[in-house]
Design a protein around this motif. Structure first.
Motif, mmCIF file in Angstrom:
data_model
loop_
_atom_site.group_PDB
_atom_site.id
_atom_site.type_symbol
_atom_site.label_atom_id
_atom_site.label_comp_id
_atom_site.label_asym_id
_atom_site.label_seq_id
_atom_site.Cartn_x
_atom_site.Cartn_y
_atom_site.Cartn_z
ATOM 1 N N UNK A 76 -2.635 16.330 -29.216
ATOM 2 C CA UNK A 76 -2.932 17.614 -29.162
ATOM 3 C C UNK A 76 -4.048 18.362 -30.190
ATOM 4 N N UNK A 77 -4.634 19.546 -29.645
ATOM 5 C CA UNK A 77 -5.688 19.961 -30.782
ATOM 6 C C UNK A 77 -5.034 20.493 -32.049
ATOM 7 N N UNK A 125 -4.578 5.463 -30.929
ATOM 8 C CA UNK A 125 -4.331 6.854 -31.468
ATOM 9 C C UNK A 125 -5.253 7.089 -32.773
ATOM 10 N N UNK A 126 -5.683 8.440 -32.820
ATOM 11 C CA UNK A 126 -6.504 8.833 -34.042
ATOM 12 C C UNK A 126 -5.537 8.490 -35.261
ATOM 13 N N UNK A 127 -6.357 7.808 -35.957
ATOM 14 C CA UNK A 127 -5.904 7.512 -37.412
ATOM 15 C C UNK A 127 -6.492 8.077 -38.560
ATOM 16 N N UNK A 158 -8.564 15.022 -26.737
ATOM 17 C CA UNK A 158 -9.074 13.905 -26.411
ATOM 18 C C UNK A 158 -9.342 12.587 -27.493
ATOM 19 N N UNK A 159 -8.638 13.081 -28.556
ATOM 20 C CA UNK A 159 -8.734 12.217 -29.699
ATOM 21 C C UNK A 159 -9.953 12.077 -30.572
ATOM 22 N N UNK A 160 -10.874 12.934 -30.145
ATOM 23 C CA UNK A 160 -11.864 13.068 -31.003
ATOM 24 C C UNK A 160 -11.699 13.898 -32.518
ATOM 25 N N UNK A 161 -12.129 13.097 -33.406
ATOM 26 C CA UNK A 161 -12.114 13.915 -34.937
ATOM 27 C C UNK A 161 -13.357 14.242 -35.238
ATOM 28 N N UNK A 162 -13.449 15.564 -35.767
ATOM 29 C CA UNK A 162 -14.654 15.986 -36.553
ATOM 30 C C UNK A 162 -14.460 16.723 -37.705
ATOM 31 N N UNK A 163 -15.426 17.163 -38.242
ATOM 32 C CA UNK A 163 -15.189 17.986 -39.526
ATOM 33 C C UNK A 163 -16.539 18.804 -39.837
#
Length: 364
Positions: free
Chosen positions: A77-78, A243-245, A347-352
């Motif tokens: 989830x977002x 999975x996002x780690x 989508x699993x994308x991780x940004x900052x």
């Protein structure tokens, strides 16, 4: 076992063999990422573990022996979260530290929607005293979102982490993990130093001074340590590979610049554990700099401080970079400082997003 003609070009030339593991592709390798064999069997794998005492491999065999992960089948989830680090509050003797931390707290509290949580990546204080801790706690109490803590060396080496463990981390160990909306989150304790103080009969204050000095060679290099590496492997054994780690560490989880101890000695072993996962984002503090780096599947982000900016080193050693980076002016109240917003998408994308106060100073 014969050594194959294959070696990771990033491995240090004089790297000792710490351990042996197995990659997701089935390569047996040592702690320097030298490939020892292009294939492995169940028997060979178990014999390797028995011979070396290592439990590094995050291989298919491990997943067959352990129960399913709580994340298995869970949709991502977002969500958003904030990251703070290196406030180095010193009590009333250095009021700018308080002003800067309060500015970050105001900005985080004003986020709309509010972040799901805040990760605080250590070095809350400077000298490790109870008075400094209480001063920091009075300030950070104004932060509204739930906050997770991990320790820096300045939080640890006066009383060996006693106060920080009881009042901030509040867990049995200084490292821990949890799942959040389909992501797996790991807070590491990267501020371990080998015992440099007992044989020298240093007082707690002397120990703290050495540990807190970024260019005192007496402290040695940081390390995760065998127990924590074993815990990492067990913790990740049942987490889905896609999975996002999200990894959080005070010190860099790679070898950046040794003269200032921007260095984790056994980082390669952590990388081996993380290698089978396709979506790994590591956030680290300690360097007081914006640093973007990637090793294989792992992306790294250096976190800004709210205390003071460190200059960039003249050379970048294992990063293969050179040249002069921009120098913030520490005489300006907010130059080179700030905090971060991070986001995980469905989508699993991780940004900052880097909240760099040089570009837009907060109201003091």
């Amino acid at each position: 076992m014969k050594t194959a003609d294959k070696q990771d070009p990033d491995a240090p030339a004089d790297c000792p063999v710490y351990s042996t593991g197995v990659t997701g592709e089935g390569y047996v390798y040592d702690g320097c990422r030298n490939v020892l064999s292009p294939g492995w069997s169940r028997r060979g794998f178990i014999e390797t573990l028995g011979l070396t005492g290592a439990t590094l491999a995050a291989a298919p065999l491990a997943s067959m022996l352990l129960p399913g992960s709580a994340l298995a089948g869970s949709a991502v989830e977002d969500f958003r979260f904030a990251i703070l680090a290196d406030s180095h509050t010193m009590g009333k003797k250095n009021n700018p530290m308080k002003v800067r931390l309060e500015a970050a707290i105001r900005q985080i509290n004003a986020m709309n929607p509010a972040p799901d949580f805040v990760m605080y990546l250590g070095d809350a204080i400077t000298d490790g005293t109870i008075d400094e801790f209480k001063y920091f706690e009075d300030i950070i109490a104004g932060l509204k979102p739930k906050t997770y803590y991990l320790a820096g060396e300045h939080d640890w080496y006066l009383d060996m982490g006693e106060y920080y463990m009881q009042h901030m981390i509040q867990r049995a160990r200084p490292y821990y993990s949890f799942d959040h909306k389909g992501a797996h989150i790991m807070a590491l304790h990267g501020s371990n130093l080998n015992d440099f103080w007992s044989s020298r009969k240093l007082s707690p204050q002397e120990r703290m001074k050495v540990a807190g000095d970024i260019n005192d060679p007496a402290q040695g290099t940081f390390a995760l340590g065998r127990a924590q590496l074993d815990w990492m492997e067990k913790d990740l054994a049942t987490v889905p590979r896609n999975a996002p780690i999200l990894i959080f560490s005070h010190v860099p989880l790679y070898q950046y610049y040794k003269p200032w101890n921007f260095w984790t000695q056994d980082a390669d072993q952590a990388h081996a554990i993380l290698k089978p996962f396709s979506n790994v984002q590591v956030f680290h503090a300690h360097v007081h700099q914006l640093v973007e780096h990637q090793i294989a599947n792992m992306k790294f982000c250096g976190i800004l401080s709210t205390s003071w900016p460190h200059p960039y080193p003249e050379s970048y050693h294992t990063l293969g970079l050179s040249g002069q980076m921009p120098r913030p002016n520490p005489a300006r109240l907010f130059d080179g400082l700030g905090w971060h917003i991070a986001r995980v998408e469905g989508s699993g994308k991780v940004s900052h997003e880097d909240i760099l106060w040089t570009l837009k100073p907060p109201e003091s």
